[in-house]
Enzyme design. Structure first.
Site, PDB file in Angstrom:
ATOM      1  N   HIS A  56       0.801  -1.222   0.000  1.00  0.00           N
ATOM      2  CA  HIS A  56       0.000   0.000   0.000  1.00  0.00           C
ATOM      3  C   HIS A  56       0.832   1.269   0.000  1.00  0.00           C
ATOM      4  CE1 HIS A  56      -3.052  -2.937   1.372  1.00  0.00           C
ATOM      5  NE2 HIS A  56      -3.915  -2.107   0.809  1.00  0.00           N
ATOM      6  N   HIS A  63      -2.937  -5.710  -6.060  1.00  0.00           N
ATOM      7  CA  HIS A  63      -3.173  -6.911  -5.272  1.00  0.00           C
ATOM      8  C   HIS A  63      -4.664  -7.245  -5.256  1.00  0.00           C
ATOM      9  CE1 HIS A  63      -3.419  -3.453  -2.491  1.00  0.00           C
ATOM     10  NE2 HIS A  63      -4.392  -4.129  -1.918  1.00  0.00           N
ATOM     11  N   CYS A  98     -14.852  -4.983   3.676  1.00  0.00           N
ATOM     12  CA  CYS A  98     -13.799  -4.993   2.662  1.00  0.00           C
ATOM     13  C   CYS A  98     -12.594  -5.747   3.211  1.00  0.00           C
ATOM     14  CB  CYS A  98     -13.342  -3.580   2.308  1.00  0.00           C
ATOM     15  SG  CYS A  98     -14.616  -2.515   1.618  1.00  0.00           S
ATOM     16  N   HIS A 100      -8.797  -8.330   2.105  1.00  0.00           N
ATOM     17  CA  HIS A 100      -7.909  -9.029   1.179  1.00  0.00           C
ATOM     18  C   HIS A 100      -7.896 -10.516   1.502  1.00  0.00           C
ATOM     19  CE1 HIS A 100      -6.116  -4.966   2.023  1.00  0.00           C
ATOM     20  NE2 HIS A 100      -6.237  -4.892   0.710  1.00  0.00           N
ATOM     21  N   GLU A 118     -15.579  -9.474  11.348  1.00  0.00           N
ATOM     22  CA  GLU A 118     -15.777  -8.053  11.624  1.00  0.00           C
ATOM     23  C   GLU A 118     -17.137  -7.748  12.232  1.00  0.00           C
ATOM     24  OE1 GLU A 118     -15.100  -5.230   8.579  1.00  0.00           O
ATOM     25  OE2 GLU A 118     -13.032  -5.830   8.213  1.00  0.00           O
ATOM     26  N   TYR A 134      -8.909  -0.622  -9.627  1.00  0.00           N
ATOM     27  CA  TYR A 134      -8.812   0.815  -9.398  1.00  0.00           C
ATOM     28  C   TYR A 134      -7.501   1.178  -8.729  1.00  0.00           C
ATOM     29  CZ  TYR A 134     -10.699  -0.833  -4.914  1.00  0.00           C
ATOM     30  OH  TYR A 134     -10.918  -1.525  -3.758  1.00  0.00           O
ATOM     31  N   GLU A 145      -4.422   2.499  -2.720  1.00  0.00           N
ATOM     32  CA  GLU A 145      -5.171   1.276  -3.002  1.00  0.00           C
ATOM     33  C   GLU A 145      -5.059   0.954  -4.487  1.00  0.00           C
ATOM     34  OE1 GLU A 145      -6.314  -0.799  -1.079  1.00  0.00           O
ATOM     35  OE2 GLU A 145      -7.017   0.120   0.772  1.00  0.00           O
ATOM     36  N   GLU A 147      -5.913  -2.026  -6.440  1.00  0.00           N
ATOM     37  CA  GLU A 147      -6.601  -3.282  -6.149  1.00  0.00           C
ATOM     38  C   GLU A 147      -7.346  -3.841  -7.354  1.00  0.00           C
ATOM     39  OE1 GLU A 147      -7.310  -3.153  -1.388  1.00  0.00           O
ATOM     40  OE2 GLU A 147      -8.978  -2.498  -2.635  1.00  0.00           O
ATOM     41  N   TRP A 190     -12.471   4.223  -1.952  1.00  0.00           N
ATOM     42  CA  TRP A 190     -12.905   3.227  -2.930  1.00  0.00           C
ATOM     43  C   TRP A 190     -14.421   3.026  -2.949  1.00  0.00           C
ATOM     44  CZ3 TRP A 190     -10.169   2.230   1.544  1.00  0.00           C
ATOM     45  CH2 TRP A 190     -10.851   1.536   2.552  1.00  0.00           C
TER      46      TRP A 190
END
Length: 212
Positions: A56, A63, A98, A100, A118, A134, A145, A147, A190
């Site tokens: 990042h 990624h 959100c 990864h 979460e 993006y 970001e 991604e 995002w």
């Protein structure tokens, strides 16, 4: 009773500040092993791995990521305010979840896992809603970001039980309420990109009356 549309009076209280490594399925910051992300090319093919923070740092390394949009039976979208202690985009509002995937983990599995971690909920009828690539710098943190994001939509029929290290507040909102809140609060860099890409799948899931 479900969480009502977000206002300062009816959303959950933000937790005390304190850094969290919970972003995107992260392990605790003092874990012995570094948190690794899956690097991809422009077509989403895996090319290797990189440590999370380094991926990042400007200009960012492309990624794999995922974004989840969950709706209640009335067609309202569950959104969250990221906890104040997160090192990336703390305190901003964003979509349901959100993150990864771990290297080698299927994006769908990562999305279901992270939603549970979460928010303490298990989505139903969750399905793929496309992908979007993006490049969004975050002005506040200086992180970037880059991604290749896998999007998912689904339903939720239970009250969120958020982890306060990850989530400060939650709210179920209609499109009109979201538009108002978007003008009053700071959202993730995002958010608009992933929501616009997921809208066709959201409309199919919730029906035309929901207005997505």
């Amino acid at each position: 009773m479900r969480t009502t549309p977000a206002t300062p009076a009816d959303t959950r209280s933000a937790p005390p500040a304190g850094r969290s490594a919970g972003d995107a399925g992260a392990a605790p910051e003092d874990a012995a092993e570094p948190i690794m992300l899956e690097l991809v090319d422009e077509d989403g093919r895996t090319t290797g791995t990189a440590e999370k923070l380094s991926a990042h740092l400007p200009p960012g390394r492309l990624h794999r990521a995922f974004s989840v949009f969950l709706f209640d039976s009335a067609g309202r979208l569950l959104i969250q305010q990221r906890a104040l202690g997160k090192y990336h985009s703390p305190g901003v509002w964003s979509n349901t979840c959100c993150g990864h995937p771990y290297p080698g983990e299927a994006p769908f599995a990562a999305a279901a896992r992270r939603t549970s971690e979460e928010l303490g909920i298990s989505p139903s009828l969750m399905s793929a809603a496309g992908t979007v690539r993006y490049n969004h710098p975050d002005p506040a943190s200086g992180l970037v970001e880059q991604e290749f994001n896998h999007l998912f939509v689904g339903l939720v029929d239970e009250e969120p039980r958020p982890d306060p290290a990850e989530v400060g507040r939650t709210a179920f909102v209609t499109p009109a309420e979201l538009e108002r809140l978007h003008g009053e609060r700071t959202f993730s860099a995002w958010f608009s990109t992933v929501l616009d890409t997921a809208r066709p799948a959201a409309r199919e899931l919730t029906g035309p009356a929901a207005g997505w």
